[in-house]
Design a protein around this motif. Structure first.
Motif, PDB file in Angstrom:
ATOM      1  N   ARG A   1       2.759  50.796  38.868  1.00 27.52           N
ATOM      2  CA  ARG A   1       4.056  51.120  39.485  1.00 27.52           C
ATOM      3  C   ARG A   1       4.664  49.924  40.213  1.00 27.52           C
ATOM      4  NH1 ARG A   1       6.199  55.252  37.168  1.00 27.52           N
ATOM      5  NH2 ARG A   1       7.480  55.709  38.950  1.00 27.52           N
ATOM      6  N   ALA A   2       4.272  48.710  39.829  1.00 31.79           N
ATOM      7  CA  ALA A   2       4.786  47.498  40.467  1.00 31.79           C
ATOM      8  C   ALA A   2       6.088  47.064  39.803  1.00 31.79           C
ATOM      9  CB  ALA A   2       3.757  46.378  40.359  1.00 31.79           C
ATOM     10  N   VAL A   3       6.944  46.449  40.579  1.00 33.06           N
ATOM     11  CA  VAL A   3       8.192  45.904  40.033  1.00 33.06           C
ATOM     12  C   VAL A   3       7.863  44.564  39.381  1.00 33.06           C
ATOM     13  CG1 VAL A   3      10.499  45.070  40.565  1.00 33.06           C
ATOM     14  CG2 VAL A   3       9.618  47.097  41.728  1.00 33.06           C
ATOM     15  N   ALA A   4       8.058  44.509  38.076  1.00 34.93           N
ATOM     16  CA  ALA A   4       7.750  43.315  37.297  1.00 34.93           C
ATOM     17  C   ALA A   4       8.946  42.387  37.169  1.00 34.93           C
ATOM     18  CB  ALA A   4       7.256  43.723  35.913  1.00 34.93           C
ATOM     19  N   GLY A   5      10.130  42.907  37.443  1.00 31.75           N
ATOM     20  CA  GLY A   5      11.336  42.102  37.324  1.00 31.75           C
ATOM     21  C   GLY A   5      12.569  42.982  37.434  1.00 31.75           C
ATOM     22  N   VAL A   6      13.711  42.402  37.089  1.00 26.05           N
ATOM     23  CA  VAL A   6      14.979  43.127  37.119  1.00 26.05           C
ATOM     24  C   VAL A   6      15.796  42.777  35.883  1.00 26.05           C
ATOM     25  CG1 VAL A   6      15.110  43.277  39.641  1.00 26.05           C
ATOM     26  CG2 VAL A   6      16.150  41.335  38.470  1.00 26.05           C
ATOM     27  N   VAL A   7      16.646  43.710  35.514  1.00 28.17           N
ATOM     28  CA  VAL A   7      17.610  43.465  34.441  1.00 28.17           C
ATOM     29  C   VAL A   7      18.939  44.066  34.884  1.00 28.17           C
ATOM     30  CG1 VAL A   7      16.942  45.541  33.126  1.00 28.17           C
ATOM     31  CG2 VAL A   7      18.092  43.657  31.952  1.00 28.17           C
ATOM     32  N   SER A   8      20.006  43.317  34.669  1.00 25.24           N
ATOM     33  CA  SER A   8      21.336  43.813  35.036  1.00 25.24           C
ATOM     34  C   SER A   8      22.194  43.940  33.788  1.00 25.24           C
ATOM     35  CB  SER A   8      22.001  42.874  36.053  1.00 25.24           C
ATOM     36  OG  SER A   8      22.141  41.573  35.520  1.00 25.24           O
ATOM     37  N   LEU A   9      23.041  44.934  33.816  1.00 26.33           N
ATOM     38  CA  LEU A   9      24.033  45.168  32.765  1.00 26.33           C
ATOM     39  C   LEU A   9      25.379  45.129  33.462  1.00 26.33           C
ATOM     40  CD1 LEU A   9      24.845  46.005  29.862  1.00 26.33           C
ATOM     41  CD2 LEU A   9      24.530  48.387  30.578  1.00 26.33           C
ATOM     42  N   ARG A  10      26.192  44.136  33.096  1.00 25.61           N
ATOM     43  CA  ARG A  10      27.486  43.932  33.744  1.00 25.61           C
ATOM     44  C   ARG A  10      28.603  44.539  32.898  1.00 25.61           C
ATOM     45  NH1 ARG A  10      25.072  38.723  33.371  1.00 25.61           N
ATOM     46  NH2 ARG A  10      23.807  38.349  35.219  1.00 25.61           N
TER      47      ARG A  10
ATOM     48  N   LEU B   1      21.939  47.651  38.086  1.00 22.84           N
ATOM     49  CA  LEU B   1      20.742  46.861  38.321  1.00 22.84           C
ATOM     50  C   LEU B   1      19.544  47.776  38.112  1.00 22.84           C
ATOM     51  CD1 LEU B   1      19.497  44.122  39.195  1.00 22.84           C
ATOM     52  CD2 LEU B   1      19.350  45.111  41.489  1.00 22.84           C
ATOM     53  N   PHE B   2      18.705  47.408  37.160  1.00 29.20           N
ATOM     54  CA  PHE B   2      17.499  48.163  36.841  1.00 29.20           C
ATOM     55  C   PHE B   2      16.272  47.364  37.265  1.00 29.20           C
ATOM     56  CE2 PHE B   2      20.606  49.612  33.739  1.00 29.20           C
ATOM     57  CZ  PHE B   2      20.396  50.986  33.687  1.00 29.20           C
ATOM     58  N   LEU B   3      15.278  48.070  37.784  1.00 34.89           N
ATOM     59  CA  LEU B   3      13.985  47.466  38.050  1.00 34.89           C
ATOM     60  C   LEU B   3      13.119  47.616  36.813  1.00 34.89           C
ATOM     61  CD1 LEU B   3      13.255  48.964  41.589  1.00 34.89           C
ATOM     62  CD2 LEU B   3      14.359  46.784  41.027  1.00 34.89           C
ATOM     63  N   MET B   4      12.420  46.562  36.450  1.00 28.79           N
ATOM     64  CA  MET B   4      11.418  46.631  35.392  1.00 28.79           C
ATOM     65  C   MET B   4      10.131  47.078  36.075  1.00 28.79           C
ATOM     66  SD  MET B   4      11.875  43.011  33.436  1.00 28.79           S
ATOM     67  CE  MET B   4      13.456  42.407  32.919  1.00 28.79           C
ATOM     68  N   VAL B   5       9.707  48.290  35.814  1.00 31.40           N
ATOM     69  CA  VAL B   5       8.520  48.835  36.474  1.00 31.40           C
ATOM     70  C   VAL B   5       7.346  48.805  35.502  1.00 31.40           C
ATOM     71  CG1 VAL B   5       7.526  50.851  37.633  1.00 31.40           C
ATOM     72  CG2 VAL B   5       9.968  50.310  37.928  1.00 31.40           C
ATOM     73  N   HIS B   6       6.264  48.134  35.920  1.00 35.81           N
ATOM     74  CA  HIS B   6       5.021  48.114  35.158  1.00 35.81           C
ATOM     75  C   HIS B   6       4.310  49.418  35.495  1.00 35.81           C
ATOM     76  CE1 HIS B   6       0.690  46.784  34.735  1.00 35.81           C
ATOM     77  NE2 HIS B   6       1.193  46.608  33.533  1.00 35.81           N
ATOM     78  N   LEU B   7       4.302  50.356  34.557  1.00 35.68           N
ATOM     79  CA  LEU B   7       3.846  51.713  34.843  1.00 35.68           C
ATOM     80  C   LEU B   7       2.392  51.852  35.300  1.00 35.68           C
ATOM     81  CD1 LEU B   7       5.826  53.666  32.130  1.00 35.68           C
ATOM     82  CD2 LEU B   7       6.151  53.740  34.610  1.00 35.68           C
ATOM     83  N   PRO B   8       1.447  51.105  34.749  1.00 40.28           N
ATOM     84  CA  PRO B   8       0.067  51.318  35.200  1.00 40.28           C
ATOM     85  C   PRO B   8      -0.130  51.177  36.708  1.00 40.28           C
ATOM     86  CG  PRO B   8       0.064  50.079  33.169  1.00 40.28           C
ATOM     87  CD  PRO B   8       1.512  50.181  33.609  1.00 40.28           C
TER      88      PRO B   8
ATOM     89  N   LEU C   1      14.848  55.060  30.047  1.00 46.01           N
ATOM     90  CA  LEU C   1      14.657  53.767  29.389  1.00 46.01           C
ATOM     91  C   LEU C   1      13.199  53.356  29.584  1.00 46.01           C
ATOM     92  CD1 LEU C   1      17.933  52.087  30.733  1.00 46.01           C
ATOM     93  CD2 LEU C   1      17.570  53.125  28.482  1.00 46.01           C
ATOM     94  N   ARG C   2      12.385  53.656  28.579  1.00 48.33           N
ATOM     95  CA  ARG C   2      10.945  53.459  28.710  1.00 48.33           C
ATOM     96  C   ARG C   2      10.309  53.129  27.365  1.00 48.33           C
ATOM     97  NH1 ARG C   2       6.325  57.688  30.867  1.00 48.33           N
ATOM     98  NH2 ARG C   2       4.628  56.353  30.228  1.00 48.33           N
ATOM     99  N   ASP C   3       9.283  52.289  27.424  1.00 50.70           N
ATOM    100  CA  ASP C   3       8.398  52.074  26.276  1.00 50.70           C
ATOM    101  C   ASP C   3       7.006  51.750  26.811  1.00 50.70           C
ATOM    102  OD1 ASP C   3       7.976  49.354  26.802  1.00 50.70           O
ATOM    103  OD2 ASP C   3       8.865  48.645  24.962  1.00 50.70           O
ATOM    104  N   ASN C   4       6.018  52.309  26.246  1.00 48.54           N
ATOM    105  CA  ASN C   4       4.617  52.066  26.624  1.00 48.54           C
ATOM    106  C   ASN C   4       4.423  51.927  28.131  1.00 48.54           C
ATOM    107  OD1 ASN C   4       3.949  52.122  23.864  1.00 48.54           O
ATOM    108  ND2 ASN C   4       4.487  49.974  23.650  1.00 48.54           N
ATOM    109  N   ASP C   5       4.198  50.697  28.605  1.00 49.68           N
ATOM    110  CA  ASP C   5       3.894  50.467  30.020  1.00 49.68           C
ATOM    111  C   ASP C   5       5.099  49.960  30.827  1.00 49.68           C
ATOM    112  OD1 ASP C   5       4.050  47.944  28.882  1.00 49.68           O
ATOM    113  OD2 ASP C   5       2.396  47.126  30.039  1.00 49.68           O
ATOM    114  N   LEU C   6       6.291  50.042  30.267  1.00 50.90           N
ATOM    115  CA  LEU C   6       7.496  49.528  30.921  1.00 50.90           C
ATOM    116  C   LEU C   6       8.529  50.632  31.102  1.00 50.90           C
ATOM    117  CD1 LEU C   6       9.373  47.186  31.888  1.00 50.90           C
ATOM    118  CD2 LEU C   6       9.984  46.877  29.477  1.00 50.90           C
ATOM    119  N   LEU C   7       9.055  50.747  32.309  1.00 51.81           N
ATOM    120  CA  LEU C   7      10.123  51.686  32.631  1.00 51.81           C
ATOM    121  C   LEU C   7      11.242  50.909  33.301  1.00 51.81           C
ATOM    122  CD1 LEU C   7      11.234  54.641  33.152  1.00 51.81           C
ATOM    123  CD2 LEU C   7      10.107  54.448  35.389  1.00 51.81           C
ATOM    124  N   LEU C   8      12.482  51.132  32.861  1.00 50.87           N
ATOM    125  CA  LEU C   8      13.639  50.582  33.558  1.00 50.87           C
ATOM    126  C   LEU C   8      14.168  51.672  34.474  1.00 50.87           C
ATOM    127  CD1 LEU C   8      15.559  48.646  30.753  1.00 50.87           C
ATOM    128  CD2 LEU C   8      13.742  47.851  32.285  1.00 50.87           C
TER     129      LEU C   8
END
Length: 163
Positions: free
Chosen positions: A58-67, A49-56, A23-30
């Motif tokens: 590698r910092a965690v930018a946030g989280v997204v959950s799928l219930r 629970l997925f981490l939103m990773v800012h690829l440049p 699950l990735r686009d440009n600078d974002l990886l879940l």
């Protein structure tokens, strides 16, 4: 803890979990951080629970959950998706982009639609839903018995996205 694809595949066949694709686009990886089992005592359903990773960086930018649960009963108020973006990463559409990335994976669970709830005054979250095809289904009050009431929710917008 991050589960690998093989960890997920080795679970019993009664597991509600599937192996997520990349699950990735440009600078974002879940990145899958963990799966959570149901907790009937708390009325929580299983979820990812997925981490939103800012690829440049590698910092965690946030989280997204799928219930994984019934949106008409178990998830009537919280919905099937939840997301939070750290202040330093807001304005980059990470919640909107994460939702777009996760929709095909949600479809793999056999769902025809996906439900998302947010506060009426959360313009960013409402736009996130709308930019991913979400339609406002209703605005409803939060009952005092629900745990979200204790978190300050008094009213929510319920959006539906046709998958």
């Amino acid at each position: 803890m991050t589960l690998s694809g093989s960890d997920l595949k080795n679970k019993s066949t009664s597991s509600p979990f599937l192996t997520p694709p990349l699950l990735r686009d440009n600078d974002l990886l879940l990145s899958l951080a963990r799966t959570t089992p149901a907790d009937p005592g708390k009325k929580h359903v299983p979820g990812y629970l997925f981490l939103m990773v800012h690829l440049p960086d590698r910092a965690v930018a946030g989280v997204v959950s799928l219930r994984i649960g019934n949106p008409e009963t178990d998830l009537y108020f919280p919905g099937q998706i939840g997301y939070r973006v750290r202040k330093a990463y807001r304005g980059r559409h990470y919640a909107e982009r994460s939702l777009k990335l996760i929709l095909p994976f949600a479809r793999e669970h056999g769902w025809k639609s996906l439900w998302i709830s947010c506060r009426p005054d959360n313009a960013a979250s409402r736009k996130c839903c709308e930019h991913n095809g979400g339609k406002l289904h209703e605005m409803t009050g939060m009952p005092e018995w629900h745990e979200m009431y204790g978190q300050g929710y008094r009213e929510i917008c319920r959006y539906v996205i046709d998958l």
